[in-house]
Scaffold this active site. Structure first.
Site, mmCIF file in Angstrom:
data_model
loop_
_atom_site.group_PDB
_atom_site.id
_atom_site.type_symbol
_atom_site.label_atom_id
_atom_site.label_comp_id
_atom_site.label_asym_id
_atom_site.label_seq_id
_atom_site.Cartn_x
_atom_site.Cartn_y
_atom_site.Cartn_z
ATOM 1 N N GLU A 43 0.895 -1.165 0.000
ATOM 2 C CA GLU A 43 0.000 0.000 0.000
ATOM 3 C C GLU A 43 0.928 1.207 0.000
ATOM 4 O O GLU A 43 1.594 1.484 0.993
ATOM 5 C CB GLU A 43 -0.887 -0.030 1.259
ATOM 6 C CG GLU A 43 -1.798 1.184 1.386
ATOM 7 C CD GLU A 43 -2.451 1.282 2.764
ATOM 8 O OE1 GLU A 43 -2.899 0.258 3.325
ATOM 9 O OE2 GLU A 43 -2.505 2.411 3.290
ATOM 10 N N ARG A 47 1.573 10.052 1.273
ATOM 11 C CA ARG A 47 2.116 10.984 2.261
ATOM 12 C C ARG A 47 3.376 11.630 1.733
ATOM 13 O O ARG A 47 3.877 12.587 2.313
ATOM 14 C CB ARG A 47 2.482 10.221 3.534
ATOM 15 C CG ARG A 47 1.290 9.949 4.374
ATOM 16 C CD ARG A 47 1.668 9.042 5.501
ATOM 17 N NE ARG A 47 0.627 8.068 5.666
ATOM 18 C CZ ARG A 47 0.613 7.156 6.607
ATOM 19 N NH1 ARG A 47 1.611 7.094 7.465
ATOM 20 N NH2 ARG A 47 -0.379 6.317 6.702
ATOM 21 N N THR A 71 -3.517 6.332 2.112
ATOM 22 C CA THR A 71 -3.632 7.730 2.515
ATOM 23 C C THR A 71 -4.158 8.580 1.348
ATOM 24 O O THR A 71 -3.679 9.684 1.090
ATOM 25 C CB THR A 71 -2.292 8.314 3.045
ATOM 26 O OG1 THR A 71 -1.599 7.292 3.785
ATOM 27 C CG2 THR A 71 -2.531 9.478 3.983
ATOM 28 N N LYS A 131 -10.811 -0.726 6.468
ATOM 29 C CA LYS A 131 -9.567 -0.645 7.229
ATOM 30 C C LYS A 131 -9.961 -0.214 8.643
ATOM 31 O O LYS A 131 -10.734 0.746 8.794
ATOM 32 C CB LYS A 131 -8.668 0.410 6.561
ATOM 33 C CG LYS A 131 -7.456 0.846 7.360
ATOM 34 C CD LYS A 131 -6.531 1.674 6.461
ATOM 35 C CE LYS A 131 -5.399 2.293 7.272
ATOM 36 N NZ LYS A 131 -4.251 2.658 6.426
HETATM 37 C C1 3PG Z 1 -0.973 3.547 8.208
HETATM 38 O O1 3PG Z 1 -0.498 4.338 7.458
HETATM 39 O O2 3PG Z 1 -1.936 2.838 7.874
HETATM 40 C C2 3PG Z 1 -0.405 3.457 9.575
HETATM 41 O O3 3PG Z 1 0.280 4.620 9.893
HETATM 42 C C3 3PG Z 1 0.497 2.306 9.752
HETATM 43 O O4 3PG Z 1 0.690 2.176 11.098
HETATM 44 P P1 3PG Z 1 1.998 1.487 11.701
HETATM 45 O O5 3PG Z 1 3.136 2.387 11.375
HETATM 46 O O6 3PG Z 1 1.739 1.396 13.189
HETATM 47 O O7 3PG Z 1 2.138 0.128 11.074
#
Ligand code: 3PG
Length: 214
Positions: A43, A47, A71, A131
């Site tokens: 994924e 960002r 995101t 999610k």
């Molecule tokens: C995301 O982007 O879905 C989360 O920030 C991932 O979270 P993690 O860094 O705790 O795995």
């Protein structure tokens, strides 16, 4: 609505690495480490400005890899992700405007939810695979089990605080299709060029998936 074929690929992979590269030049090495480690999925989050080129590189170098965008906060980002080759779209929240836009284009969307009301919002949009974000901070597995009670047809992708320590617990619950996480693709591992470590952590995650799902 997500197709059963795509859901099956999420299920088999079990873990979707959540990627945020600062520079798409690292995408091929990162993709190779994930593939070798047994996690043929990503994924790629919007960002960073490298998201579009990261998706393009992963799809070009590893056509068999399941590559989506994360995101995704606007319809415009969704368009750019799909144009780059993203096969699914993920968001941290459930924005009806973005969800409708992606579904109208014929692509699968997995919006983020953390409450019963948000699940109902997703159901109303025709979504039954969500999610759960941020998973650990929102109560983790007990919260997913509680939420799943009334919504019998909803399945989940917990993300946020998932790691090798709690992955098996999450995957043992039958309403969880897969988990998302960054623990095997941490930024410092990429910037330090430690792709062997990324491969090792990916293999460890893939082995946990296998131990639960065979
Ligand atoms: C995301 O982007 O879905 C989360 O920030 C991932 O979270 P993690 O860094 O705790 O795995």
């Amino acid at each position: 609505m997500i197709t059963s074929e795509l859901k099956d690929r999420f299920y088999k992979t079990g873990v979707i690495p959540v990627i945020a590269l600062d520079d798409a030049k690292d995408a091929a090495s990162l993709g190779e480490a994930l593939m070798k480690g047994g996690l043929p999925a990503a994924e790629v989050t919007f960002r960073t400005s490298a998201a579009v080129n990261t998706i393009k590189t992963l799809k070009k170098e590893f056509p068999e890899m399941l590559v989506g965008a994360g995101t995704v906060l606007t319809a415009e980002q969704a368009d750019r992700a799909i144009e780059a080759g993203a096969e699914f779209i993920v968001a941290p929240g459930c924005n009806p405007k973005v969800v409708k836009h992606v579904l109208e284009k014929g692509y699968p969307m997995t919006p983020g939810i953390a409450t019963a009301s948000e699940i109902e919002m997703a159901l109303d949009l025709g979504i039954d695979f969500v999610k759960f974000f941020p998973a650990e901070a929102n109560g983790g597995l007990p919260m997913i089990k509680a939420l799943a009670g009334p919504y019998v047809n909803v399945s989940f992708m917990p993300t946020g605080g998932v790691s090798a320590k709690n992955l098996a617990d999450y995957l043992s619950y039958n309403k969880i299709v897969c988990c998302g996480g960054t623990w095997m693709v941490k930024k410092d591992l990429v910037t330090e060029g430690r792709f062997d470590e990324i491969e090792k952590l990916s293999r460890e995650a893939a082995d946990i998936v296998k131990s639960i799902r065979g």
